[in-house]
Design a protein around this motif. Sequence first.
Motif, PDB file in Angstrom:
ATOM      1  N   ALA A   1       5.564   3.488  10.424  1.00  0.00           N
ATOM      2  CA  ALA A   1       4.489   2.625  10.919  1.00  0.00           C
ATOM      3  C   ALA A   1       3.386   2.504   9.877  1.00  0.00           C
ATOM      4  O   ALA A   1       2.200   2.660  10.183  1.00  0.00           O
ATOM      5  CB  ALA A   1       3.932   3.168  12.235  1.00  0.00           C
ATOM      6  N   ALA A   2       3.764   2.231   8.642  1.00  0.00           N
ATOM      7  CA  ALA A   2       2.779   2.138   7.561  1.00  0.00           C
ATOM      8  C   ALA A   2       1.837   0.973   7.797  1.00  0.00           C
ATOM      9  O   ALA A   2       2.264  -0.143   8.091  1.00  0.00           O
ATOM     10  CB  ALA A   2       3.502   1.974   6.221  1.00  0.00           C
ATOM     11  N   ARG A   3       0.550   1.226   7.667  1.00  0.00           N
ATOM     12  CA  ARG A   3      -0.456   0.182   7.837  1.00  0.00           C
ATOM     13  C   ARG A   3      -1.709   0.571   7.074  1.00  0.00           C
ATOM     14  O   ARG A   3      -1.871   1.716   6.633  1.00  0.00           O
ATOM     15  CB  ARG A   3      -0.794  -0.019   9.313  1.00  0.00           C
ATOM     16  N   ARG A   4      -2.583  -0.388   6.930  1.00  0.00           N
ATOM     17  CA  ARG A   4      -3.814  -0.176   6.182  1.00  0.00           C
ATOM     18  C   ARG A   4      -4.836   0.547   7.047  1.00  0.00           C
ATOM     19  O   ARG A   4      -5.086   0.158   8.195  1.00  0.00           O
ATOM     20  CB  ARG A   4      -4.359  -1.531   5.734  1.00  0.00           C
ATOM     21  N   LEU A   5      -5.437   1.604   6.503  1.00  0.00           N
ATOM     22  CA  LEU A   5      -6.413   2.395   7.236  1.00  0.00           C
ATOM     23  C   LEU A   5      -7.822   2.254   6.687  1.00  0.00           C
ATOM     24  O   LEU A   5      -8.781   2.402   7.436  1.00  0.00           O
ATOM     25  CB  LEU A   5      -6.011   3.876   7.231  1.00  0.00           C
ATOM     26  N   HIS A   6      -7.962   2.015   5.384  1.00  0.00           N
ATOM     27  CA  HIS A   6      -9.276   1.931   4.748  1.00  0.00           C
ATOM     28  C   HIS A   6      -9.431   0.556   4.098  1.00  0.00           C
ATOM     29  O   HIS A   6      -8.649   0.196   3.210  1.00  0.00           O
ATOM     30  CB  HIS A   6      -9.439   3.031   3.698  1.00  0.00           C
ATOM     31  N   PRO A   7     -10.417  -0.220   4.498  1.00  0.00           N
ATOM     32  CA  PRO A   7     -10.558  -1.581   3.949  1.00  0.00           C
ATOM     33  C   PRO A   7     -10.957  -1.622   2.485  1.00  0.00           C
ATOM     34  O   PRO A   7     -10.810  -2.662   1.846  1.00  0.00           O
ATOM     35  CB  PRO A   7     -11.654  -2.199   4.839  1.00  0.00           C
ATOM     36  N   ASP A   8     -11.463  -0.522   1.943  1.00  0.00           N
ATOM     37  CA  ASP A   8     -11.909  -0.527   0.555  1.00  0.00           C
ATOM     38  C   ASP A   8     -10.834  -0.030  -0.412  1.00  0.00           C
ATOM     39  O   ASP A   8     -11.118   0.154  -1.602  1.00  0.00           O
ATOM     40  CB  ASP A   8     -13.161   0.335   0.400  1.00  0.00           C
ATOM     41  N   LYS A   9      -9.594   0.172   0.066  1.00  0.00           N
ATOM     42  CA  LYS A   9      -8.518   0.650  -0.794  1.00  0.00           C
ATOM     43  C   LYS A   9      -7.433  -0.419  -0.921  1.00  0.00           C
ATOM     44  O   LYS A   9      -7.237  -1.221  -0.015  1.00  0.00           O
ATOM     45  CB  LYS A   9      -7.886   1.932  -0.230  1.00  0.00           C
ATOM     46  N   HIS A  10      -6.757  -0.421  -2.069  1.00  0.00           N
ATOM     47  CA  HIS A  10      -5.600  -1.282  -2.276  1.00  0.00           C
ATOM     48  C   HIS A  10      -4.375  -0.590  -1.682  1.00  0.00           C
ATOM     49  O   HIS A  10      -4.129   0.586  -1.962  1.00  0.00           O
ATOM     50  CB  HIS A  10      -5.370  -1.560  -3.763  1.00  0.00           C
TER      51      HIS A  10
END
Length: 321
Positions: free
Chosen positions: A40-49
Amino acid sequence: MGNGMNKVLPGLYVGNYRDSKDAAQLDRYEITHIVAIHDAARRLHPDKHYLCVLASDSPEQNLSQFFPLCNDFIHAARLRGGNVLIHCLAGMSRSVTVAVAYIMSVTSLNWKEALKVVRVGRAVANPNLGFLKQLHEFEESRLADERRRLKERYPSVALVDSDEEQCQLLLVSYQSLILSRDICDGQCAYGQVCPTGLCRVSSKSRIFRRKGSQKGTSPPTSGRSSPRVLPPTPPARLRSCPSSASLPASLLADDSPGPHRSASRLSMLSDAGAGARPRTTPLMPHAASTWRVRERAGSAPVSPRASPPATPRHSWRLKKS
């Protein structure tokens, strides 16, 4: 597994899911890019690539198809002075396999030597047998082409000498750590106590009691009874990325060519608003971005069949007053 992320090479870290959520730890190691590779990989931090790869920790999972894409993401970030965190759930199998494939691709090491380098930095590194087989096959059939491709795409030699020198030093350290039993190569004999807890123990040492048994009761003396072994846990099924309410699952990935010509499809989400139109950006966008990688055709899970709506027995109609 719970002692935080570990540095493998300058600009390259391996950790688990808990480490990827720890904002303080990410700031401490100045992490700028994250490779999330789990179910379930997803983005957690908006300031990271982000590079999100949906893959299960199963020997049947084809992980080698993502090696070139992960290599591009990691190598480009390190060349720009960024720090990359590769993580799965436990930080033992999937993330370690991707890190080993990258080290093989940018140095002259084979897969066994690259795995030793990772284990010096992260002692719990222990890919499953299916991933080890894929690393071996990658070395035998595709490693030479991948090294040539990376040199043509990234002609900079800023990391070549330093990575090679660092890996050789880590290999020397590996032998010292093996002799001092600070790390393990994953081949301890059954029943032997592993210094790192990686290896399995003998099944004869496990005690299984029947349901309803109490302490102090003696085992039956007549006949031979074999211990009850719990059934093996079935491999986790792949789950697709969270889909938009207005688009079907088959159109989630962008049809435009991505940064690498691989059979896997990916979608790049910019930091624009939710109504912005998806667009294809270069490999290293200036704004924080997310790459979601889907399985190849034929390996994606089948969507559950929708059940027909139930017809109500009575209908009520309200009249305007």
